[in-house]
Structures are given as structure tokens and as C-alpha cells.
Design an enzyme around this catalytic site. Structure first.
Site: not given
Ligand SMILES: Cc1ncc(COP(=O)(O)O)c(C=O)c1O
Length: 402
Positions: A191, A251
């Protein structure tokens, strides 16, 4: 056939400073939920001009904690069977907490050009049971957050912004991830900024902030000041281990908080570099009818570059992907494609508000290539020539200005 990757999907945003931070935190001793997480939360809230930020171990956990907090708040909590309007294209964990808390989803199609929810369908999606809209800005591109905010205000609905793909994006001069009553972010590796794994919940609502702090930490009062969701008693023994709400352990680690502080300081420069690549991508592909590229709405932080092959183009996506693979260009599905096309949907209570057409096109004809915070001139040139060769003349190319 080349097996070497020339143009990858993602790369590290870390430099020496991050490596030194990792070493320092491990040398220091306190490894979880200390001052570094708190410092990151304060810096994050300040950066986005919001009152409260709660860090979690992932963006998915921020979504889970956010939905849980809305189900446990005092006034008008979300209840089982309540309806939530969602876009048909997003990541799986945008939806999973909604299912886990017994909510019913109403899927709305996306626009093919922005890949965000088609807000002209919002009114049709509304029923007497609607309680919330989930806004997702896909891959950096701001959704019509202003329209969704106004819609929610006029119908007394909660706006939940899953901004996990769009840190640093803005609409009308306002950061994405600040339009919602609850807003979430991800700091996963690929990201805009990375704390390895990590997420943040952002809100101006003190009750939601306190609930989120309890829910991420066993439902415990340990990190929660008294006065909003509970009152402290004089019984110190019992106060030390007091559980007030059903929670999880999601956490974050201290090292992630400390990395977050450093990475947040680089966010603006990272987004600027991504936007410079986007300008090249748009110059190379705009106006070419064969490739439907994401149309920027507001100011995108350009997570990646999406291409949907024009539905009338008589070429199989598999052939295009094979050509990219042979040329060392990595690609993948656009976010999670249409969630309605995944097996997990059988566990959901859901329906659709109108036909779902564009999400299927995104699912069947789309893919994305990476963006990075460094110059991608050579990579994008290769992309252009590989696609030109693989696709051939196809549909007539629109004449500039036509
Ligand atoms: C739109 C969206 N929501 C939630 C997430 C979840 O994030 P994480 O990978 O940090 O759990 C992502 C992951 O890329 C996402 O693209």
C-alpha cells in the site's frame, strides 16, 4: 519466455531509516502497544485532521473493529438484519465483518470508468431497513464520497469509509478517509505506506474511538479512558481486568507504530511520485478505446494502473495476460473483482440493487499493473508496446480531441 520480472506489482517503501527503527525497537524491549503505537495514532489523526486514530494489526481488523464498534454503541447500534449498501467491487474484508455481524448487504454496481460505486443507483438501493453505506475508493481513486455523505446525512445513515486502498487521495481538497463516520486504512506492504502489516481506524466520534480501543484489545478497559463507555470504580483489583464488550486481540506491534511514524512522514512524497507515473500512464493510454483505464475522480494516490479490455475487443484476456507474463510484466485481478463471483458469497445474506454489469466486466476483462514511488517510464513504455502488439488494431482508436 521470460521468467524474470521486469515490472513488478509492488516494491518496498522503506529505506535505511526504517531498518534502523526496526533494530531500535527490538533493542528497546517493549514490543507491543506502547508509546510508539500511540505516537503513530496521534500523528495519523493530526495528518488527516480528525480527532481519533486507532491502530490495528491490519486494515481488515480496522474494518472488523469498526463494524463491531457500530454494533456496540449506545445510540442506534447496528442490529442483525439491518441493511448495508455496498459496492460490488472491493476487497473481501470490506464485506466479511458485515456478514459476521449479521448484516444484510445490498450490492450496487460500479461505474466502468472509475470502478467505484455508481451513486446514481443509491436511491434505488435504499429500503426502510437501510442503516449504512460502505464507501470504497478503489485503488487510490476517490469514490463519490461527497455524494455518499450527503445521501447518508439526508437519510440518517452511517457512512463507513473503507479507505484501505487510498491513503493520500483527496476529493474537493478533503482527504479520502475523512468523509465517513468510521474510516479505515491499511498499511500493508503493497500500500501507499507500509508498516509490514497494519491498519488504522479514524473517527471524530469519541464513543467509537473508545469502543474500538476496547474491541481491539480483548474487550478490555486497559487502554480506554473512563467516562464515555464505562465508569471506573474504586475496586482496583477488579478494575485491572475488566471486560466490557465482546472483543478480539488485533493489537498492533510497537515496531509497526514506530515504522508508521517514519512512513507517514514520507506519504506526501510517495503520493507525488505515484502521481508522476500516473501522468505518464494516462498520456500513453488515454483516448485509446481498446483499453478502459481508470478515470481519475478528485485526486488519486494511484495505488496501481487498471485496464479493462473493451467488451467489444475480440481478444481473450488470457492472451493479453500471457503476453504480459512473457514480457516480465506482473499483473493481477482488480482488487477482488466482483465479490458476487466468489464462493464466500454463499454465506451472506444479500441482494442486488439493479443489474450488476460493470463489476462483471471488471472481473472478466480487467487487470492491473503496479505503481511504485519511483520513475516507471521504462516499465510503462514496455507495457504500452506489449499491449499494442498483443491486442493489434482492434477497435478503432479514438482520434484525439474527437
Ligand atoms: C478495500 C480494502 N479493504 C480492506 C483491505 C484489508 O487490508 P489489510 O490487507 O491490511 O488487511 C484491503 C487490502 O488490500 C482493501 O483493498
Amino acid at each position: 519466455m521470460s521468467s524474470e520480472i521486469f515490472y513488478d506489482l509492488a516494491s518496498s517503501t522503506w529505506g535505511d531509516e526504517e531498518r534502523r527503527v526496526v533494530q531500535r525497537i527490538f533493542d528497546q524491549g517493549r514490543l507491543t502497544m506502547g508509546g510508539h503505537v500511540r505516537e503513530f495514532e496521534e500523528a495519523f489523526a493530526a495528518k488527516f485532521g480528525m480527532k481519533h486514530a486507532v491502530m490495528t494489526n491490519s486494515g481488515s481488523s480496522a474494518n472488523l473493529v469498526g463494524v463491531a464498534a457500530l454494533c456496540h454503541r449506545r445510540a442506534r447500534p447496528l442490529r442483525r438484519g439491518d441493511e448495508v449498501i455496498v459496492p460490488a467491487v472491493s476487497w473481501a474484508t470490506t464485506y466479511h465483518p458485515l456478514q459476521q455481524y449479521g448484516l444484510k448487504l445490498r450490492f450496487v454496481d460500479v461505474e466502468l470508468e472509475t470502478i467505484n460505486m455508481d451513486v446514481s443507483k443509491l436511491e434505488a438501493a435504499l429500503t426502510p431497513r437501510t442503516r449504512m453505506v460502505v464507501a470504497v475508493s478503489i485503488l487510490g481513486n476517490p469514490a463519490a464520497l461527497d455524494v455518499m455523505r450527503a445521501f447518508c446525512d439526508s437519510h440518517d445513515l452511517i457512512l463507513f469509509e473503507d479507505n484501505c486502498e487510498s491513503m493520500g487521495s483527496s476529493l474537493g481538497g478533503r482527504f479520502c478517509g475523512t468523509f465517513g463516520d468510521v474510516n479505515t486504512f491499511s498499511t500493508f506492504y503493497s500500500h501507499q505506506i507500509s508498516t509490514m502489516e497494519g491498519g488504522v481506524l479514524l473517527t471524530n466520534d469519541t464513543e467509537i474511538d473508545h469502543l474500538a480501543r476496547a474491541i481491539r484489545n480483548h474487550g478490555w478497559t486497559r487502554d480506554v479512558p473512563p467516562g464515555t463507555i464505562y465508569e471506573r470504580t474504586a475496586d482496583g483489583f477488579n478494575e485491572a481486568y475488566r471486560f466490557i464488550v465482546p472483543g478480539y486481540n488485533v493489537r498492533p506491534l510497537e515496531v509497526c507504530g514506530a515504522l508508521g511514524v517514519v512512513q507517514l512522514g514520507k506519504l506526501d512524497a510517495i503520493v507525488e511520485a505515484r502521481r508522476a507515473n500516473a501522468a505518464t500512464f494516462v498520456r500513453l493510454f488515454a483516448g485509446d478505446e481498446r483499453f478502459i483505464i481508470q478515470r481519475e475522480h478528485g485526486r488519486s494516490s494511484w495505488f496501481s494502473f487498471t485496464i479493462v479490455l473493451h467488451p467489444q475487443l475480440e481478444i481473450a484476456r488470457a492472451d493479453i495476460l500471457a503476453a504480459l507474463r512473457d514480457s516480465g510484466i506482473a499483473f493481477r485481478m482488480i482488487t477482488g473483482g466482483s465479490f458476487l463471483r466468489h464462493e464466500a458469497i454463499r454465506f451472506f445474506d444479500y441482494d442486488t440493487a439493479g443489474p450488476i454489469v460493470n463489476a462483471d466486466l471488471v472481473h472478466d476483462r480487467g487487470f492491473f499493473v503496479g505503481n511504485h514511488p519511483r520513475d516507471l517510464g521504462a516499465e510503462l513504455d514496455r507495457l504500452r508496446s506489449v499491449l499494442d502488439q498483443a491486442v493489434g488494431a482492434g477497435l478503432p482508436t479514438a482520434t484525439p480531441g474527437a
